[in-house]
Design a protein around this motif. Structure first.
Motif, PDB file in Angstrom:
ATOM      1  N   ASP A   1      43.496  84.390  52.743  1.00 10.05           N
ATOM      2  CA  ASP A   1      42.791  84.963  53.895  1.00 10.05           C
ATOM      3  C   ASP A   1      41.368  84.415  53.941  1.00 10.05           C
ATOM      4  O   ASP A   1      40.430  85.021  53.411  1.00 10.05           O
ATOM      5  N   LEU A   2      41.226  83.257  54.566  1.00  8.17           N
ATOM      6  CA  LEU A   2      39.903  82.626  54.623  1.00  8.17           C
ATOM      7  C   LEU A   2      39.043  83.269  55.693  1.00  8.17           C
ATOM      8  O   LEU A   2      39.532  83.603  56.784  1.00  8.17           O
ATOM      9  N   PRO A   3      37.746  83.429  55.432  1.00  7.16           N
ATOM     10  CA  PRO A   3      36.845  83.899  56.484  1.00  7.16           C
ATOM     11  C   PRO A   3      36.626  82.803  57.517  1.00  7.16           C
ATOM     12  O   PRO A   3      37.060  81.666  57.338  1.00  7.16           O
ATOM     13  N   LYS A   4      35.947  83.130  58.591  1.00  4.39           N
ATOM     14  CA  LYS A   4      35.615  82.137  59.599  1.00  4.39           C
ATOM     15  C   LYS A   4      34.353  81.382  59.176  1.00  4.39           C
ATOM     16  O   LYS A   4      33.467  81.952  58.540  1.00  4.39           O
ATOM     17  N   ALA A   5      34.313  80.113  59.561  1.00  3.82           N
ATOM     18  CA  ALA A   5      33.109  79.331  59.275  1.00  3.82           C
ATOM     19  C   ALA A   5      31.919  79.987  59.957  1.00  3.82           C
ATOM     20  O   ALA A   5      31.974  80.358  61.122  1.00  3.82           O
ATOM     21  N   GLY A   6      30.845  80.147  59.220  1.00  5.26           N
ATOM     22  CA  GLY A   6      29.647  80.756  59.785  1.00  5.26           C
ATOM     23  C   GLY A   6      29.510  82.226  59.453  1.00  5.26           C
ATOM     24  O   GLY A   6      28.429  82.805  59.601  1.00  5.26           O
ATOM     25  N   ASP A   7      30.607  82.873  58.994  1.00  7.89           N
ATOM     26  CA  ASP A   7      30.512  84.272  58.591  1.00  7.89           C
ATOM     27  C   ASP A   7      29.641  84.401  57.350  1.00  7.89           C
ATOM     28  O   ASP A   7      29.709  83.562  56.432  1.00  7.89           O
ATOM     29  N   SER A   8      28.844  85.434  57.295  1.00  6.12           N
ATOM     30  CA  SER A   8      28.004  85.669  56.130  1.00  6.12           C
ATOM     31  C   SER A   8      28.852  86.200  54.980  1.00  6.12           C
ATOM     32  O   SER A   8      29.677  87.107  55.178  1.00  6.12           O
ATOM     33  N   PRO A   9      28.670  85.693  53.750  1.00  2.84           N
ATOM     34  CA  PRO A   9      29.423  86.200  52.594  1.00  2.84           C
ATOM     35  C   PRO A   9      29.242  87.699  52.379  1.00  2.84           C
ATOM     36  O   PRO A   9      30.131  88.358  51.810  1.00  2.84           O
ATOM     37  N   GLU A  10      28.111  88.223  52.812  1.00  4.29           N
ATOM     38  CA  GLU A  10      27.868  89.666  52.658  1.00  4.29           C
ATOM     39  C   GLU A  10      28.890  90.499  53.430  1.00  4.29           C
ATOM     40  O   GLU A  10      29.142  91.655  53.096  1.00  4.29           O
ATOM     41  N   HIS A  11      29.455  89.897  54.496  1.00  2.20           N
ATOM     42  CA  HIS A  11      30.395  90.621  55.340  1.00  2.20           C
ATOM     43  C   HIS A  11      31.856  90.261  55.063  1.00  2.20           C
ATOM     44  O   HIS A  11      32.746  90.658  55.816  1.00  2.20           O
ATOM     45  N   TYR A  12      32.103  89.502  53.986  1.00  3.90           N
ATOM     46  CA  TYR A  12      33.478  89.158  53.648  1.00  3.90           C
ATOM     47  C   TYR A  12      34.256  90.427  53.267  1.00  3.90           C
ATOM     48  O   TYR A  12      33.736  91.330  52.600  1.00  3.90           O
ATOM     49  N   THR A  13      35.502  90.476  53.671  1.00  9.09           N
ATOM     50  CA  THR A  13      36.392  91.538  53.222  1.00  9.09           C
ATOM     51  C   THR A  13      36.823  91.249  51.782  1.00  9.09           C
ATOM     52  O   THR A  13      36.603  90.155  51.254  1.00  9.09           O
TER      53      THR A  13
ATOM     54  N   GLU B   1      38.256  87.331  47.531  1.00  2.33           N
ATOM     55  CA  GLU B   1      39.250  86.802  46.591  1.00  2.33           C
ATOM     56  C   GLU B   1      39.642  85.370  46.976  1.00  2.33           C
ATOM     57  O   GLU B   1      39.820  84.507  46.109  1.00  2.33           O
ATOM     58  N   ALA B   2      39.757  85.119  48.295  1.00  2.00           N
ATOM     59  CA  ALA B   2      40.083  83.765  48.760  1.00  2.00           C
ATOM     60  C   ALA B   2      38.969  82.783  48.374  1.00  2.00           C
ATOM     61  O   ALA B   2      39.248  81.630  48.018  1.00  2.00           O
ATOM     62  N   SER B   3      37.723  83.264  48.419  1.00  2.00           N
ATOM     63  CA  SER B   3      36.604  82.408  47.999  1.00  2.00           C
ATOM     64  C   SER B   3      36.748  82.024  46.540  1.00  2.00           C
ATOM     65  O   SER B   3      36.534  80.862  46.160  1.00  2.00           O
ATOM     66  N   ALA B   4      37.111  82.992  45.718  1.00  2.00           N
ATOM     67  CA  ALA B   4      37.286  82.706  44.293  1.00  2.00           C
ATOM     68  C   ALA B   4      38.381  81.662  44.079  1.00  2.00           C
ATOM     69  O   ALA B   4      38.244  80.744  43.264  1.00  2.00           O
ATOM     70  N   VAL B   5      39.485  81.784  44.835  1.00  2.00           N
ATOM     71  CA  VAL B   5      40.580  80.813  44.716  1.00  2.00           C
ATOM     72  C   VAL B   5      40.125  79.435  45.184  1.00  2.00           C
ATOM     73  O   VAL B   5      40.453  78.417  44.561  1.00  2.00           O
ATOM     74  N   MET B   6      39.358  79.393  46.280  1.00  2.00           N
ATOM     75  CA  MET B   6      38.839  78.104  46.762  1.00  2.00           C
ATOM     76  C   MET B   6      37.948  77.454  45.708  1.00  2.00           C
ATOM     77  O   MET B   6      37.979  76.234  45.511  1.00  2.00           O
ATOM     78  N   PHE B   7      37.149  78.263  45.017  1.00  2.00           N
ATOM     79  CA  PHE B   7      36.301  77.710  43.950  1.00  2.00           C
ATOM     80  C   PHE B   7      37.179  77.173  42.822  1.00  2.00           C
ATOM     81  O   PHE B   7      36.883  76.126  42.230  1.00  2.00           O
ATOM     82  N   GLY B   8      38.257  77.901  42.541  1.00  2.00           N
ATOM     83  CA  GLY B   8      39.185  77.423  41.522  1.00  2.00           C
ATOM     84  C   GLY B   8      39.831  76.101  41.921  1.00  2.00           C
ATOM     85  O   GLY B   8      39.982  75.193  41.098  1.00  2.00           O
TER      86      GLY B   8
ATOM     87  N   TRP C   1      33.928  73.696  53.976  1.00  2.00           N
ATOM     88  CA  TRP C   1      32.714  74.431  54.337  1.00  2.00           C
ATOM     89  C   TRP C   1      32.559  75.677  53.482  1.00  2.00           C
ATOM     90  O   TRP C   1      31.439  76.192  53.297  1.00  2.00           O
ATOM     91  N   MET C   2      33.662  76.167  52.926  1.00  2.00           N
ATOM     92  CA  MET C   2      33.622  77.361  52.080  1.00  2.00           C
ATOM     93  C   MET C   2      32.658  77.200  50.906  1.00  2.00           C
ATOM     94  O   MET C   2      32.029  78.158  50.461  1.00  2.00           O
ATOM     95  N   TYR C   3      32.519  75.966  50.446  1.00  2.00           N
ATOM     96  CA  TYR C   3      31.666  75.738  49.269  1.00  2.00           C
ATOM     97  C   TYR C   3      30.183  75.815  49.602  1.00  2.00           C
ATOM     98  O   TYR C   3      29.351  75.926  48.699  1.00  2.00           O
ATOM     99  N   ASN C   4      29.865  75.704  50.873  1.00  2.00           N
ATOM    100  CA  ASN C   4      28.452  75.762  51.261  1.00  2.00           C
ATOM    101  C   ASN C   4      27.983  77.185  51.536  1.00  2.00           C
ATOM    102  O   ASN C   4      26.789  77.417  51.746  1.00  2.00           O
ATOM    103  N   ALA C   5      28.915  78.136  51.553  1.00  2.00           N
ATOM    104  CA  ALA C   5      28.566  79.497  51.974  1.00  2.00           C
ATOM    105  C   ALA C   5      27.808  80.275  50.909  1.00  2.00           C
ATOM    106  O   ALA C   5      27.057  81.199  51.226  1.00  2.00           O
ATOM    107  N   THR C   6      27.992  79.924  49.636  1.00  2.00           N
ATOM    108  CA  THR C   6      27.348  80.670  48.556  1.00  2.00           C
ATOM    109  C   THR C   6      26.768  79.702  47.523  1.00  2.00           C
ATOM    110  O   THR C   6      27.229  78.563  47.401  1.00  2.00           O
ATOM    111  N   PRO C   7      25.782  80.139  46.755  1.00  2.00           N
ATOM    112  CA  PRO C   7      25.225  79.280  45.688  1.00  2.00           C
ATOM    113  C   PRO C   7      26.296  78.862  44.680  1.00  2.00           C
ATOM    114  O   PRO C   7      26.283  77.740  44.186  1.00  2.00           O
ATOM    115  N   GLN C   8      27.229  79.799  44.369  1.00  2.00           N
ATOM    116  CA  GLN C   8      28.277  79.451  43.409  1.00  2.00           C
ATOM    117  C   GLN C   8      29.161  78.335  43.959  1.00  2.00           C
ATOM    118  O   GLN C   8      29.544  77.405  43.234  1.00  2.00           O
TER     119      GLN C   8
END
Length: 828
Positions: free
Chosen positions: A659-671, A676-683, A707-714
């Motif tokens: 369940d990927l968020p939309k490009a441009g969505d703030s990580p603070e508002h992620y469900t 969890e999808a962000s963590a998998v993308m990092f993996g 683009w997911m990798y640019n959304a957060t410092p991690q």
């Protein structure tokens, strides 16, 4: 004029004429500059104007643009060393098909080449009279045929060429200012032969072999056709028609003659022969002209009439010229422009000539198709022919800046010299649709996706990475898949991270198509060689496939960091006691792993749950609950399953239920599922990094939704690690993303930038285009499949992407077109 080839002898890049003049010939490496980049064009013209100033003492120039055989089959053949053993047959088949299809469309496959000839100064050499007399004596006593047979001409002329060598060395250095380099002797032989075999199919290597002077001119020229010459040679037959530029506007700014004629839908040759006028001659003629204009103006005034605009205009031009000539480095150039087209028949040749004339008329340039002077123009265009100032037909008179306005040495070339076909240069700003844009271009684009870090001469980048950016529906996924299939031809290991799970269904649809199976078995075999790996958290066998404890070496600092990044996506470590316990648990589990124990990230949670500190136990219990029935089972498990293999040759890696968020969505508002999808993308990013870290193998990784990798410092840390691997190992990273705003130019050697409505100015700046209103409008008018392409050499232009092979289209699809959509197109 005497109808005979000017050439008498050739040595290296020097040509001796029948009038005992010596010319040096040089190839000018073309600059690819978009017509929308006004500053770059102005700088280019200023540089050529300065070069023309330097050439004034030499007196005569030959500027020559000709359609060079692109040798496409040979270029594709040069790819063979890069092909994978199991892909040689399919790659060669499709490269041969590309040549066949392009020849059907274009007739002849050509790329424009630019040659400059400079007449050397006879007053700067000490050619002894006795030697000159000796040459003349031998020529009068020995026939040309005998001299050629005995190869005496080389002996006779070597001393003459030697006298000019020092001057040629100076010239060779001077032409470097316009990216010029010496022609080889074989190339100069070919250039002299070229005029006699225009429009005929021939092998350049064969023509440029060791042939004698008579063979160079071995062509029958029939001048009896109306406005056309028919050439008959061992290489074949063709008809040619020459035009002359008769009249320009007074202001030649943005005339761009050489560039504009490259837009024609057939090959065009342009020769400019120019001679610098001596200043004394110019001043005398100017004085006479001013006196003549003054008398005409006086006559009008005596009669009480208004002075004609033509008189006023001419007076203004004469005054401007007088002021310019005060500069000692300025001279008036007399020149003639000869434009030549070819055809299989007289009708085709004349039709093309008329199309050129019409195109020039649109540019306010008047051109003529002479009736009785075709044979004259044929010989005038040959190398070594010097413009006769006494013959005023079609002569133009300009300063050096006027000569520079013809834009000699600029083309629209992009891509690599060796590579696979990916589309067409679009020189125009508007078309009816993508197919119209493709049909209007002769500039095919090749691209080798794995060349940037190979230390290519003239490359402007050392980064092997490729950026494909753009809004949804612009065509970036189509291009990414096209590049992936081409990359399957290469002897590299490939990974495509497909979090949207798009590719499997389209590729399987092609594989199961009975007609494609029957007609294109090689393509089917290629697609079958691609391994699909689906990470599905509902399948226990996939649990832990991306577990950083299992993926990484137990002593790797990257492994520890990745464990932290994974857990931080689902838990905020705000309590120092909990964070300390967490870090200690990581260390303990990794030490146990190093000692051979079967452990994974789940054991970190178990250690926290077993803590005597209540806060730590509560954190452990919370983490345990968050990982149950979650996609995080792919990353947090007990180590009993093996990690995802790093050894596949061609892999498409997909994740179920991501369940990927939309490009441009703030990580603070992620469900929660999006975190969890962000963590998998990092993996997946870390896995991609490890995939490319084998120093003994070349690897290429495509990552969609990067683009997911640019959304957060991690995420940025993960992405930076992937980029670093490419520079240190033989690895290329293809980032498929929504925008360029957060991407650093230095990270990518190549970029394909599709339209991004909210970031057009940023995109233009990123690819090196001026963010002018004109360029923004051009980008707004992009059709699906059009983008800006910035290549290894720093050249940027507009690209129309195309796949030549119908059977590939199913595998490249991203959206299925409905019957209603087809019906809509019927009425466009």
């Amino acid at each position: 004029m005497q109808l005979v080839t000017p050439m008498r002898a050739i040595k290296s890049n020097m040509l001796l004429t029948r009038t005992d003049a010596v010319w040096g010939y040089y190839r000018v490496r073309a600059s690819s500059i978009s017509m929308q980049n006004r500053e770059a064009l102005l700088e280019f013209k200023e540089n050529w104007s300065k070069f023309a100033e330097e050439m004034i003492p030499y007196g005569s120039l030959h500027l020559w643009m000709y359609p060079q055989d692109a040798q496409l089959a040979q270029r594709f053949g040069d790819l063979d060393d890069d092909l994978a053993d199991d892909s040689v047959d399919v790659a060669q088949y499709y490269n041969e098909e590309a040549v066949h299809i392009l020849k059907e469309r274009l007739e002849s496959l050509t790329k424009y080449d630019f040659i400059i000839g400079i007449k050397m100064r006879s007053d700067m050499v000490s050619l002894e009279r006795s030697m000159k007399d000796n040459v003349t004596s031998i020529l009068s006593r020995v026939s040309t045929q005998v001299m050629n047979t005995l190869k005496l001409e080389r002996t006779v002329y070597d001393d003459a060429f030697l006298q000019y060598q020092e001057q040629e060395d100076v010239l060779a250095n001077a032409v470097m200012a316009v990216q010029g380099m010496r022609l080889t002797e074989a190339e100069l032989v070919y250039m002299n032969r070229f005029g006699f075999i225009r429009g005929m199919e021939h092998e350049v290597a064969t023509v440029s072999g060791d042939i004698d002077i008579e063979s160079i001119t071995n062509t029958v020229i029939d001048p009896t056709l109306h406005r056309t010459l028919q050439l008959t040679a061992p290489e074949g037959e063709s008809c040619i028609t020459s035009l002359t530029v008769d009249e320009y506007l007074d202001n030649m700014a943005e005339t761009d003659l050489f560039y504009e004629l490259q837009k024609m839908p057939f090959p065009v040759e342009v020769n400019i022969k120019a001679v610098a006028e001596k200043k004394a001659t110019t001043k005398t003629a100017l004085g006479f002209k001013k006196e003549q204009l003054h008398e005409k103006a006086g006559e009008k005034m005596e009669l009480g009439d208004n002075i004609d605009k033509d008189i006023l205009r001419s007076s203004g031009l004469a005054q401007h010229l007088k002021e310019e000539l005060k500069n000692e480095h300025t001279a008036l150039w007399n020149w003639i422009a000869i434009i030549t087209v070819t055809g299989k028949t007289k009708k085709e040749s004349l039709q093309r000539a008329r199309m050129v004339r019409s195109q020039l008329k649109n540019l306010d340039i008047k051109a003529k198709i002479p009736v009785a002077d075709q044979i004259d123009l044929f010989y005038r265009a040959l190398p070594g022919f010097e413009l006769d100032l006494l013959d005023k037909n079609w002569q133009q008179k300009t300063l050096q800046d006027g000569l520079a306005e013809n834009l000699f040495g600029v083309n629209a070339e992009m891509g690599s010299k060796i590579g696979f076909f990916i589309g067409w240069v679009d020189r125009f700003s508007k078309h009816l649709d993508l197919q119209n844009a493709i049909a209007a271009s002769r500039d095919f684009v090749l691209f080798h996706p794995f060349l940037a870090n190979k230390q290519i001469t003239a490359s402007k980048t050392k980064s092997p990475h490729i950026l494909i950016s753009g809004d949804t529906g612009g065509g970036k996924s189509f291009l990414a898949k096209l590049l992936y299939i081409y990359s399957c031809f290469l002897s590299i290991r490939l990974l495509y991270v497909d979090p949207k799970r798009e590719m499997r269904k389209w590729i399987n649809k092609v594989i199961t198509d009975g007609e494609i199976q029957e007609k294109f078995p090689l393509f089917i075999d290629l697609l079958k060689s691609i391994q699909f790996v689906t990470l599905d958290a509902s399948n226990p066998e996939n649990w832990g496939a991306l577990d950083p404890v299992v993926l990484y070496d137990a002593h790797s600092t990257d492994g520890k960091e990745m464990i932290q990044v994974t857990f931080e996506q689902i838990y905020q470590f705000k309590n120092d006691i909990v964070e300390t316990a967490f870090l200690r648990a990581i260390t303990e589990v990794r030490e146990r792993r190093a000692e051979g124990e079967t452990v994974g990230s789940m054991h970190i949670i178990e250690i926290l749950q077993a803590s005597e500190i209540e806060e730590v136990r509560q954190a452990g219990d919370l983490l345990y609950e968050k990982t149950q029935d979650s996609i995080l089972k792919l990353m947090i498990h007990d180590g009993s399953n093996p990690a995802l293999s790093l050894n596949q040759t061609r892999t498409i890696l997909e994740v179920a239920n991501l369940d990927l968020p939309k490009a441009g969505d703030s990580p603070e508002h992620y469900t929660k599922p999006q975190r969890e999808a962000s963590a998998v993308m990092f993996g997946l990013g870390r896995y991609s990094e490890l995939f490319g870290m084998n120093p003994d193998e070349a690897t290429m990784v495509f990552v969609d939704e990067s683009w997911m990798y640019n959304a957060t410092p991690q995420g940025q840390k993960v992405k930076n690690s992937m980029l670093r691997v490419g520079r240190s190992q033989d690895n290329a990273f293809v980032s498929i993303t929504q925008g360029v705003k957060d991407e650093k130019r230095a990270n990518f050697g190549v970029a394909f930038a599709f339209d991004e409505p909210t970031e057009r100015e940023e995109v233009l700046d990123w690819v090196g285009m001026e963010p002018t209103k004109e360029n923004i409008t051009m980008m707004k008018d992009f059709y699906q499949g059009q983008c800006f392409f910035k290549d290894y050499y720093g050249r940027t232009g507009k690209l129309s992407v195309e796949c030549l092979f119908d059977e590939w289209m199913g595998a490249l699809q991203t959206v299925k077109k409905s019957q209603t959509a087809y019906a809509e197109e019927k009425y466009l």
